[in-house]
Design a protein around this motif. Sequence first.
Motif: not given
Ligand code: 5RP
Length: 218
Positions: A27-29, A82-85, A97-100, A102-104
Motif C-alpha cells: 500500500g501507501t503511507g 494502512g488506513a485512516d480509520e 495519501g490520495a492513493a485510494l 490503486r489501493e482498491k
Molecule cells: C493512502 C492511505 C493510507 O493508508 C492512509 O492515509 C494511512 O496513512 P498513514 O499510514 O500515513 O497514517 O490510504 O492513500
Amino acid sequence: MTQDEMKKASAVKALDFIENDTIVGVGTGSTVNHFIDALATIKHNINGAVSSSEESTKRLQAHGIEVFDLNSINTLDVYVDGADEITKHMSMIKGGGAALTREKIVAAVAKKFICIADDSKQVKVLGNFPLPVEVIPMARSYVARELVKLGGDPVYRQGVVTDNGNVILDVHNMSIVDPKALEDSINSIVGVVTNGLFAQRGADILVLGSAQGVDIIK
Ligand code: 5RP
C-alpha cells in the motif's frame, strides 16, 4: 511510545504474514513506509512486490525490491496497507495519501488484506476523517454538488493530482451509518473514479500497534 513507533511496530509485525517466494501487495503511507523498510530485510526470500503508488514504487525500488505490473501477475496472496480509520467490522476510510484507487485495485486482487495501523485509527463509526473521493477533473463541480445532496461537505484538495491524473474531494460531515451502501452510492456518481470507503472489500486482519504492544485482530 510515539504514534510513529506504534506504526513501525505494527508494520514490522506484518512480516509474519509474508510467505517465502511470493509477490507482496504493498500500500501507501507512513505506516507502509515502515513496512517497506522491514520488507527490505527479507527481500531475498520474496519474489518482489506490486505497488499501489508511485511513492511506494520508488521506495521499494530504492531497496532493490522488484516491482511488478499488476497485469503481469495472476494471483496475489497478501496486500499490506494502512488506513485512516478502521472499525471492528474491518470497514475502513483510506485515501489520506490520495492513493485510494490503486489501493482498491490491488486490494481487490489480493486474497488477504492486512491492515497495519496505530490504535488512533480504530473508531466506532467511520467519518470523523474526511472521506476522500477521486474525481475526473472536468466532473469536479458536478460531483461536489451530488455529494452535497448525499449530506456531505466536499472540499477540493488543492494542489493534489493523483497518480492517475485526477483530483480529490475530501467529504466532511458525512454520516456513514451503512458504509457498504454509501460506497456504492458515491461510486455511482458519474465522474467519480472511486471513493475511500473500503467496506465492500474491508480488511481481513488488523495488525494494531498500541502502547501495550501489537495485537492481531481477525
Ligand atoms: C493512502 C492511505 C493510507 O493508508 C492512509 O492515509 C494511512 O496513512 P498513514 O499510514 O500515513 O497514517 O490510504 O492513500
